[in-house]
Design a protein around this motif. Structure first.
Motif, PDB file in Angstrom:
ATOM      1  N   UNK A 325       0.838  -1.203   0.000  1.00  0.00           N
ATOM      2  CA  UNK A 325       0.000   0.000   0.000  1.00  0.00           C
ATOM      3  C   UNK A 325       0.873   1.253   0.000  1.00  0.00           C
ATOM      4  N   UNK A 326       1.956   1.231   0.772  1.00  0.00           N
ATOM      5  CA  UNK A 326       2.861   2.379   0.821  1.00  0.00           C
ATOM      6  C   UNK A 326       3.492   2.622  -0.549  1.00  0.00           C
ATOM      7  N   UNK A 327       3.991   1.569  -1.178  1.00  0.00           N
ATOM      8  CA  UNK A 327       4.641   1.713  -2.484  1.00  0.00           C
ATOM      9  C   UNK A 327       3.657   2.216  -3.538  1.00  0.00           C
ATOM     10  N   UNK A 328       2.433   1.715  -3.503  1.00  0.00           N
ATOM     11  CA  UNK A 328       1.415   2.167  -4.461  1.00  0.00           C
ATOM     12  C   UNK A 328       1.079   3.628  -4.250  1.00  0.00           C
ATOM     13  N   UNK A 329       1.014   4.030  -2.980  1.00  0.00           N
ATOM     14  CA  UNK A 329       0.722   5.442  -2.679  1.00  0.00           C
ATOM     15  C   UNK A 329       1.841   6.357  -3.152  1.00  0.00           C
ATOM     16  N   UNK A 330       3.056   5.841  -3.169  1.00  0.00           N
ATOM     17  CA  UNK A 330       4.210   6.612  -3.605  1.00  0.00           C
ATOM     18  C   UNK A 330       4.428   6.533  -5.113  1.00  0.00           C
ATOM     19  N   UNK A 331       3.582   5.751  -5.786  1.00  0.00           N
ATOM     20  CA  UNK A 331       3.727   5.584  -7.229  1.00  0.00           C
ATOM     21  C   UNK A 331       4.919   4.721  -7.608  1.00  0.00           C
ATOM     22  N   UNK A 332       5.340   3.840  -6.686  1.00  0.00           N
ATOM     23  CA  UNK A 332       6.498   2.983  -6.924  1.00  0.00           C
ATOM     24  C   UNK A 332       6.041   1.575  -7.303  1.00  0.00           C
TER      25      UNK A 332
END
Length: 335
Positions: A325-332
């Motif tokens: 979820x963190x990576x998706x929120x960061x666009x990674x």
């Protein structure tokens, strides 16, 4: 003529108006700076004089820095440029080492405890382990030499003795680093490879370090290296670029290019591994350790394939989901 050392109050680094304490270095400049373990003093190595100075820090009632006053200057022992200076986390000793293979161990009052003649051809790095038990040295030869600093039970210095070597490279070692608990070490060499070792060994019984991982890196004439606190991410600064490697897979995750006009001169992870700080071009930049989130997913996914208790399995699944979820929120990208 003065050059300066700037001290910053870290709790204010996120605010727009940052306060700093300017410390003037008369007729000279600092090439290396190290804080004392208790944060009440700092050391500098002066370029022209080629000596160490100690500055005592005083603070205001609110905890911010008030002043820094020179308290001590060590005698000159090196004739060539110093490539390493460090202070033990125990506060018991300091090291300096020049490229001329002369390692000096000092007490905090500037008295020489030991002088070690190295056989590295030319010395590139000298560091103290976080546990303060070991000194590491590397240079033109393809090994890192590890020395044990021995004190008596009553705290008196006894000797510096050879502990073990990190071998396996075919050319000089540009830089090396210890893990936060001193149980692992990483090296980066002119031969175009990096290596990660398990150094939690019984070297007194002749046990050698165990190779955990190795891989290629974008070889340049200089390099700086850092391990994340959990040893899952290896960062290598080469020129003005910074590469992140997974120590789980041994593969390159990402490279950030052309961060500075000149080379990166220093890098370190914060205490929990969330950020990496790098220095160059008279600036310090802070990057989030995005690779750490991807590697954490990889590590947890591998553990989920093994037999685990229900509580551990649930914890690992939550970790994977949260990191994704963190990576998706960061666009990674996610693994």
């Amino acid at each position: 003529m003065y050059r300066t050392v700037l001290l910053w109050y870290t709790k204010e680094l996120t605010v727009k108006e940052k306060r700093s304490l300017r410390v003037n270095i008369e007729f000279d400049h600092a090439t290396l700076v190290r804080w004392s373990p208790d944060g009440k003093a700092f050391l500098i190595h002066k370029a022209v004089a080629n000596t160490i100075e100690v500055y005592k820090i005083s603070k205001k009632p609110d905890g911010t820095l008030a002043s820094a006053i020179k308290a001590l200057e060590f005698s000159k022992r090196h004739t060539e440029d110093v490539v390493g200076m460090d202070i033990a986390s125990t506060g018991k000793y300091i090291i300096t080492c020049s490229k001329l293979n002369d390692l000096v161990v000092w007490d905090l009052k500037g008295q020489v405890l030991a002088t070690i003649e190295l056989h590295l051809g030319s010395t590139y790095r000298a560091r103290i382990s976080p546990c303060a038990r070991f000194i590491g040295t590397s240079g033109f030869t393809p090994d890192v030499n590890i020395w044990e600093v021995i004190f008596s039970k009553s705290g008196e210095f006894k000797q510096v003795a050879k502990a073990f070597d990190l071998g396996g490279h075919s050319s000089g070692i540009l830089d090396f680093t210890f893990s936060a608990d001193s149980s692992c070490m990483a090296t980066v060499s002119k031969d175009g490879t990096y290596r990660l070792y398990d150094t939690k060994i019984e070297f007194e019984k002749g046990e050698d370090p165990h190779l955990l991982q190795t891989g290629p890196w974008e070889n340049t004439t200089t390099a700086n290296i850092a391990l994340s606190p959990n040893t899952e991410v290896l960062a290598i600064a080469h020129g003005s670029s910074l590469s992140f490697y997974s120590t789980i897979t041994g593969l390159l995750d990402v490279t950030i290019e052309d961060i500075f006009l000149g080379p990166i001169t220093c890098l370190t992870f914060d205490a929990v591994g969330e950020y990496i700080l790098i220095a160059g071009d008279r600036h310090i930049k802070v990057f989030q350790n995005i690779t750490g989130y991807r590697v954490a997913i990889e590590s947890a996914t591998r553990k989920l394939t093994q037999k685990q208790t229900s509580a551990t399995k649930e914890r690992l699944e939550v970790l994977v989901e949260d990191n994704r979820k963190f990576l998706q929120a960061m666009g990674e990208k996610c693994p």
